[in-house]
Motif scaffolding. Structure first.
Motif, short mmCIF file in Angstrom:
data_model
loop_
_atom_site.label_atom_id
_atom_site.label_comp_id
_atom_site.label_asym_id
_atom_site.label_seq_id
_atom_site.Cartn_x
_atom_site.Cartn_y
_atom_site.Cartn_z
N GLU A 167 0.84 -1.20 0.00
CA GLU A 167 0.00 0.00 0.00
C GLU A 167 0.88 1.25 0.00
O GLU A 167 1.53 1.56 1.00
N PRO A 168 0.95 1.96 -1.14
CA PRO A 168 1.74 3.19 -1.15
C PRO A 168 1.00 4.30 -0.42
O PRO A 168 -0.21 4.44 -0.57
N ILE A 169 1.72 5.06 0.38
CA ILE A 169 1.12 6.20 1.10
C ILE A 169 1.89 7.46 0.69
O ILE A 169 3.12 7.50 0.83
N GLU A 174 6.39 12.20 8.99
CA GLU A 174 6.01 12.72 10.32
C GLU A 174 4.49 12.87 10.46
O GLU A 174 3.97 12.92 11.56
N GLU A 175 3.80 12.95 9.30
CA GLU A 175 2.32 13.01 9.38
C GLU A 175 1.73 11.61 9.41
O GLU A 175 0.70 11.37 10.04
N VAL A 176 2.37 10.67 8.71
CA VAL A 176 1.81 9.31 8.61
C VAL A 176 1.98 8.52 9.91
O VAL A 176 1.04 7.85 10.36
N ILE A 177 3.17 8.61 10.50
CA ILE A 177 3.45 7.73 11.65
C ILE A 177 2.41 7.87 12.76
O ILE A 177 1.86 6.86 13.22
N ARG A 181 -1.99 3.80 13.48
CA ARG A 181 -2.89 2.95 14.25
C ARG A 181 -4.34 3.20 13.85
O ARG A 181 -5.06 2.27 13.45
N GLU A 182 -4.75 4.47 13.89
CA GLU A 182 -6.17 4.80 13.66
C GLU A 182 -6.56 4.68 12.20
O GLU A 182 -7.58 4.11 11.86
N ARG A 183 -5.73 5.25 11.31
CA ARG A 183 -6.12 5.31 9.89
C ARG A 183 -5.89 3.99 9.18
O ARG A 183 -6.63 3.62 8.27
#
Ligand SMILES: C[S@@+](CC[C@H](N)C(=O)[O-])C[C@H]1O[C@@H](n2cnc3c(N)ncnc32)[C@H](O)[C@@H]1O
Length: 271
Positions: A167-169, A174-177, A181-183
């Motif tokens: 899954e590419p993000i 620093e925004e993804v980490i 858990r939630e997203r």
């Protein structure tokens, strides 16, 4: 039109003897850093010229090359073609075949079920990781540059991996980490490959610790810790008491003459 030449008076001119005295120093520096000059030439100058003359980005040129020289659906062929491109056509900072073998071995030996990569670039290391994952594993690869991410997704799909496996993000790490858990519903990260900007390594390692997603035995592999280098990250790893660590000595990808290395950390938890 008038031209005015200003000549320094004789007393301000540098003596040829002093200039000559610097020649051995200059020659020594050139010999000592010849691989760095070569890297500058291949990674920066050649790229700038080709960007101007072809009108497309280096990443797009690499993808065109893959399309015409590799076998779709065959990750080995994609990686070999990429290695050939980066060694003989244009320099690209993929992890490369030598350090790639360390990555391959860690993936095969640990069979991680949830993997995070920081810094996808064109997807070379993502293909390398994806081809070694056990069935049912989930792999998230983070890239903040949209153009790189677009190429990477095409490379990953060309290698035959669908979005159930990789899954590419597209976002800064620093925004993804903090959202993992939630997203993305991630409970634990078994394996993290860090290969983004080296100045982000320490910050992102601490973000990962804060996220609670590292468990006992989680592995973090960080590339380029000698060149360009990540001294603050290494100092922290050694002093924090949270990790067992090991340095894999190597040379820079596609460059024999520049020393580099990867840090393999195993999270052990409490101090
Ligand atoms: C050395 S390349 C990655 C090479 C890739 N891992 C490989 O071996 O094929 C570094 C990439 O990290 C990306 N990057 C740098 N800092 C980032 C950040 N904070 N978040 C996400 N991506 C980042 C850059 O845009 C670049 O594409």
């Amino acid at each position: 039109m008038y031209c005015i030449f200003i000549f320094p008076n004789r007393s301000e001119m540098v003596s040829p003897a002093i200039v000559l005295a610097f020649v051995p120093l200059l020659v020594t520096l050139i010999i000592r850093y010849r691989y760095h000059f070569l890297l500058l030439y291949r990674a920066v100058l050649v790229r700038m010229v080709l960007d101007c003359t072809t009108g497309i980005s280096r990443e797009e040129r690499a993808f065109q090359y893959l399309l015409t020289h590799s076998l779709p659906g065959d990750p080995d062929s994609i990686l070999d073609t990429f290695d050939h491109w980066s060694s003989h056509v244009e320099y690209m900072s993929n992890i490369g075949p030598k350090k790639g073998k360390v990555l391959d071995r860690l993936i095969t030996d640990n069979a991680p079920l949830t993997v995070l990569e920081l810094g996808t670039h064109c997807g070379y290391s993502a293909v390398r990781i994806a081809r070694g994952l056990p069935l049912g594993a989930r792999f998230y690869s983070v890239e903040m540059d949209e153009c790189n991410a677009t190429i990477a997704e095409k490379v990953i799909r060309l290698a035959g991996f669908d979005d159930d496996t990789v899954e590419p993000i597209v976002s800064p790490s620093e925004e993804v980490i903090p959202q993992l858990r939630e997203r993305f519903g991630i409970e634990r990260l078994d394996f993290v490959f860090m290969d983004h900007w080296k100045r982000c390594y320490l910050r992102d390692l601490q973000l990962l610790e804060g996220s609670g997603l590292l468990g006992k035995g989680s592995i973090i592999l960080a590339d380029n810790i000698i060149f360009p280098g990540a001294p603050h990250f290494l100092r922290y790893v050694k002093s924090s008491g949270l990790y067992q660590h090991r340095i894999h000595q190597a040379t820079l990808e596609y460059f024999r003459g520049i020393r580099d290395g990867m840090a393999e950390l195993t999270f052990i938890g409490t101090k």
